[in-house]
Scaffold this motif. Structure first.
Motif, PDB file in Angstrom:
ATOM      1  N   VAL A   1       9.807  -1.282   1.779  1.00  0.00           N
ATOM      2  CA  VAL A   1      10.271  -2.633   1.444  1.00  0.00           C
ATOM      3  C   VAL A   1       9.088  -3.548   1.140  1.00  0.00           C
ATOM      4  N   LYS A   2       8.003  -3.421   1.900  1.00  0.00           N
ATOM      5  CA  LYS A   2       6.838  -4.274   1.672  1.00  0.00           C
ATOM      6  C   LYS A   2       6.303  -4.118   0.252  1.00  0.00           C
ATOM      7  N   ALA A   3       6.277  -2.890  -0.240  1.00  0.00           N
ATOM      8  CA  ALA A   3       5.780  -2.654  -1.592  1.00  0.00           C
ATOM      9  C   ALA A   3       6.665  -3.353  -2.624  1.00  0.00           C
ATOM     10  N   ALA A   4       7.974  -3.292  -2.424  1.00  0.00           N
ATOM     11  CA  ALA A   4       8.895  -3.941  -3.353  1.00  0.00           C
ATOM     12  C   ALA A   4       8.768  -5.454  -3.280  1.00  0.00           C
ATOM     13  N   VAL A   5       8.543  -6.006  -2.102  1.00  0.00           N
ATOM     14  CA  VAL A   5       8.397  -7.454  -1.953  1.00  0.00           C
ATOM     15  C   VAL A   5       7.199  -7.951  -2.761  1.00  0.00           C
ATOM     16  N   LEU A   6       6.121  -7.180  -2.774  1.00  0.00           N
ATOM     17  CA  LEU A   6       4.965  -7.554  -3.586  1.00  0.00           C
ATOM     18  C   LEU A   6       5.367  -7.683  -5.052  1.00  0.00           C
ATOM     19  N   ALA A   7       6.168  -6.752  -5.554  1.00  0.00           N
ATOM     20  CA  ALA A   7       6.636  -6.820  -6.943  1.00  0.00           C
ATOM     21  C   ALA A   7       7.519  -8.049  -7.158  1.00  0.00           C
ATOM     22  N   VAL A   8       8.357  -8.386  -6.181  1.00  0.00           N
ATOM     23  CA  VAL A   8       9.233  -9.562  -6.295  1.00  0.00           C
ATOM     24  C   VAL A   8       8.406 -10.834  -6.420  1.00  0.00           C
TER      25      VAL A   8
ATOM     26  N   ASP B   1      -4.554   2.099   0.977  1.00  0.00           N
ATOM     27  CA  ASP B   1      -3.444   3.010   1.290  1.00  0.00           C
ATOM     28  C   ASP B   1      -2.813   3.429  -0.040  1.00  0.00           C
ATOM     29  N   TRP B   2      -3.084   4.651  -0.474  1.00  0.00           N
ATOM     30  CA  TRP B   2      -2.625   5.091  -1.801  1.00  0.00           C
ATOM     31  C   TRP B   2      -1.105   5.111  -1.898  1.00  0.00           C
ATOM     32  N   ARG B   3      -0.434   5.357  -0.788  1.00  0.00           N
ATOM     33  CA  ARG B   3       1.026   5.393  -0.814  1.00  0.00           C
ATOM     34  C   ARG B   3       1.595   4.004  -1.088  1.00  0.00           C
ATOM     35  N   ALA B   4       1.033   2.995  -0.400  1.00  0.00           N
ATOM     36  CA  ALA B   4       1.497   1.623  -0.629  1.00  0.00           C
ATOM     37  C   ALA B   4       1.186   1.171  -2.048  1.00  0.00           C
TER      38      ALA B   4
ATOM     39  N   LEU C   1       0.892   3.089  -4.705  1.00  0.00           N
ATOM     40  CA  LEU C   1       1.791   3.813  -5.607  1.00  0.00           C
ATOM     41  C   LEU C   1       3.179   3.177  -5.620  1.00  0.00           C
ATOM     42  N   LEU C   2       3.708   2.871  -4.449  1.00  0.00           N
ATOM     43  CA  LEU C   2       5.029   2.248  -4.368  1.00  0.00           C
ATOM     44  C   LEU C   2       5.037   0.859  -5.006  1.00  0.00           C
ATOM     45  N   SER C   3       3.978   0.084  -4.801  1.00  0.00           N
ATOM     46  CA  SER C   3       3.913  -1.262  -5.379  1.00  0.00           C
ATOM     47  C   SER C   3       3.898  -1.201  -6.899  1.00  0.00           C
ATOM     48  N   ILE C   4       3.104  -0.284  -7.453  1.00  0.00           N
ATOM     49  CA  ILE C   4       3.046  -0.138  -8.911  1.00  0.00           C
ATOM     50  C   ILE C   4       4.408   0.293  -9.451  1.00  0.00           C
ATOM     51  N   ALA C   5       5.036   1.255  -8.776  1.00  0.00           N
ATOM     52  CA  ALA C   5       6.353   1.720  -9.221  1.00  0.00           C
ATOM     53  C   ALA C   5       7.382   0.590  -9.184  1.00  0.00           C
ATOM     54  N   ALA C   6       7.346  -0.238  -8.134  1.00  0.00           N
ATOM     55  CA  ALA C   6       8.293  -1.354  -8.021  1.00  0.00           C
ATOM     56  C   ALA C   6       8.058  -2.385  -9.120  1.00  0.00           C
ATOM     57  N   MET C   7       6.790  -2.654  -9.436  1.00  0.00           N
ATOM     58  CA  MET C   7       6.489  -3.610 -10.505  1.00  0.00           C
ATOM     59  C   MET C   7       6.967  -3.088 -11.859  1.00  0.00           C
ATOM     60  N   VAL C   8       6.738  -1.806 -12.134  1.00  0.00           N
ATOM     61  CA  VAL C   8       7.211  -1.219 -13.390  1.00  0.00           C
ATOM     62  C   VAL C   8       8.734  -1.316 -13.472  1.00  0.00           C
ATOM     63  N   ALA C   9       9.403  -1.019 -12.349  1.00  0.00           N
ATOM     64  CA  ALA C   9      10.869  -1.061 -12.333  1.00  0.00           C
ATOM     65  C   ALA C   9      11.394  -2.460 -12.633  1.00  0.00           C
ATOM     66  N   MET C  10      10.797  -3.482 -12.020  1.00  0.00           N
ATOM     67  CA  MET C  10      11.309  -4.838 -12.170  1.00  0.00           C
ATOM     68  C   MET C  10      10.837  -5.510 -13.452  1.00  0.00           C
ATOM     69  N   LEU C  11       9.549  -5.345 -13.780  1.00  0.00           N
ATOM     70  CA  LEU C  11       8.966  -6.110 -14.878  1.00  0.00           C
ATOM     71  C   LEU C  11       9.121  -5.417 -16.231  1.00  0.00           C
ATOM     72  N   ARG C  12       9.148  -4.100 -16.244  1.00  0.00           N
ATOM     73  CA  ARG C  12       9.244  -3.369 -17.509  1.00  0.00           C
ATOM     74  C   ARG C  12      10.635  -2.817 -17.779  1.00  0.00           C
TER      75      ARG C  12
ATOM     76  N   ALA D   1      15.579   1.313  -3.346  1.00  0.00           N
ATOM     77  CA  ALA D   1      14.857   2.513  -3.775  1.00  0.00           C
ATOM     78  C   ALA D   1      13.479   2.592  -3.133  1.00  0.00           C
ATOM     79  N   SER D   2      12.800   1.456  -3.005  1.00  0.00           N
ATOM     80  CA  SER D   2      11.481   1.445  -2.377  1.00  0.00           C
ATOM     81  C   SER D   2      11.561   1.813  -0.900  1.00  0.00           C
ATOM     82  N   ALA D   3      12.615   1.334  -0.220  1.00  0.00           N
ATOM     83  CA  ALA D   3      12.781   1.681   1.197  1.00  0.00           C
ATOM     84  C   ALA D   3      12.960   3.190   1.367  1.00  0.00           C
ATOM     85  N   LEU D   4      13.788   3.797   0.528  1.00  0.00           N
ATOM     86  CA  LEU D   4      14.004   5.244   0.608  1.00  0.00           C
ATOM     87  C   LEU D   4      12.738   6.019   0.238  1.00  0.00           C
TER      88      LEU D   4
END
Length: 458
Positions: free
Chosen positions: A128-135, A420-423, A425-436, A447-450
């Protein structure tokens, strides 16, 4: 004339108080998606489907609410409720807009404090934290497109970012300086500061609603200000707002967590121009660094919880109040202490919203046409972009890196080896999902939580 008569004939009669209560409850339960989604929902329900209020008057009210500190969508509900059914209507509309989300947030805050150490819950919040960064990054872009109309506004945004990130100026002082710059700029170079960042271009549809016909028939006496309106409103609502804060300070002492919450968030209620994202940068730094109420990652968790509930995003402050009081409850049960902190934070956050509407709504036309005020608030909105940029950077540092260090006046920089490469990776994926890809906020959070759960398992 015949066209106007036909238009008038299609307008339904004014709703009863019971009908209004049902609609406000419906809106409160369905108000996901932040201010834009909430305002769109109210427009659909109030203007398009029920025709309780006309298009121009709806936008007129919205422009006024956007000039105020606090959540504009909830204030718009209070305003329309007040138009329809006086003070009682405004109270019901505003309370029902907040109540469902506040109850959900209270439950989530309790669950978080009781079970956040469980591995599964920790893994879910990692995602969730990674997705919040994208938000938050999406919010910077959205507000920036609206507010940064020229190079002067861009300069104000950059100055605000440097002021809060490098110099550590308090958020209220930044707001004050930005407003002063807009006011002076309107006198020196009005072309660069003219127009409101909140307004809409073009002419609104002139369709009428029930409220408009009530105005034409002279039925809305309460909308006409009298010489005693402002003194009476202030005399009633200031004690309602600040009385409980003073009482708690007297009962528990000025150093108690409840006194601190009441006084701190009362100040925030006056300076929260730009919505929750703007104030959150200052609240995050104060709650983590100044008061020691939360750990850095917990602030991101709170925003993630607020994103998943109905109601204003500023309900994240309720989470801060709950956690702070839970941890500093003293002799009383922590859950009870947290609930009291949560309730107090809600009180000093939302009672001022009613105060602003009941005080200023009768003078809305004068305020809306004040060019100096519009220029000052345009500059404040530009400064908010810089403040939210700081919030995005603050979240990025504490989500993607395990360790940060302070340099200079307190500016935080990351320790690169703690990445933290996992965080990331998730942040980049969330940004691509929302912004692109245009994926919605709630699906991205889920999806980020799962994904966080899966990565933690690895």
């Amino acid at each position: 004339m015949a066209g106007n008569d036909a238009e008038t004939a299609r307008v339904p009669p004014a709703p009863s108080f019971r009908e209004a209560v049902r609609l406000w409850a419906r809106i409160g339960l369905l108000s996901f998606g932040g201010p834009a989604g909430q305002i769109a929902l109210m427009h659909k329900e109030l203007v398009e489907e029920r025709r309780w209020i006309g298009e121009q008057r709806f936008l007129h009210a919205l422009n006024y609410c956007m000039l105020l500190p606090g959540p504009e969508a909830q204030q718009l509900a209070v305003y329309v409720g007040w138009l329809l059914h006086r003070t009682a209507g405004g109270l019901v509309a505003g309370i029902l807009f907040v109540l469902p989300g506040a109850l959900v947030m209270l439950g989530l805050s309790s669950f978080y404090m009781l079970y956040n150490d469980a591995p599964v819950i920790e893994a879910l919040f990692f995602g969730v934290k990674a997705a919040v960064l994208a938000v938050v990054v999406e919010a910077v872009i959205r507000i920036g497109k609206r507010a940064l109309k020229n190079r002067v506004m861009v300069a104000i945004a950059v100055a605000a970012f440097l002021a809060i990130y490098v110099v550590k100026l308090p958020f209220p002082l930044i707001i004050l300086l930005a407003g002063l710059a807009g006011w002076v700029g309107n006198r020196v170079a009005p072309a660069l500061f003219s127009g409101s960042a909140h307004g809409k271009s073009g002419v609104a549809d002139d369709s009428k609603g029930a409220v408009d016909l009530m105005f034409e028939r002279g039925e809305l006496e309460h909308t006409r200000p009298t010489k005693w309106h402002a003194p009476r409103t202030i005399a009633i609502w200031l004690p309602i707002w600040l009385g409980p804060v003073a009482l708690i300070a007297a009962l528990t002492g000025p150093a108690s967590v409840w006194s601190q919450l009441g006084s701190f968030f009362s100040v925030m209620a006056v300076v929260t121009f730009g919505g929750a994202y703007a104030v959150l940068a200052y609240v995050a730094q104060a709650a983590v660094s100044s008061f020691g109420w939360l750990a850095p990652g917990e602030m991101v968790d709170g925003l993630g919880l607020a994103e998943t509930t109905p109601g204003p995003l500023i309900l994240v402050l309720q989470f801060v109040g709950f956690v702070a009081a839970y941890r500093h409850a003293g002799a009383i049960n922590p859950l009870l202490g947290g609930a009291l902190g949560s309730l107090l934070t809600l009180w000093v956050t939302f009672v001022p919203c009613f105060f602003w509407i009941f005080l200023g709504a009768p003078y809305i036309e004068q305020l809306r046409q004040n060019k100096a005020l519009s220029a000052a608030l345009g500059a404040i909105t530009a400064a908010v972009v810089g403040v939210v940029m700081n919030l995005a950077l603050w979240f990025a540092l504490h989500v993607v890196f395990g360790t940060v260090r302070s340099v200079g006046l307190g500016m935080e920089i990351p320790v690169l080896s703690s990445l933290d490469w996992r965080a990331a990776l998730l942040s980049i994926a969330a940004m691509v999902a929302m912004l692109r890809l245009g994926v919605g906020m709630l699906p991205t959070l889920a999806a980020s939580a799962l994904a966080g759960l899966a990565l933690q398992a690895l």
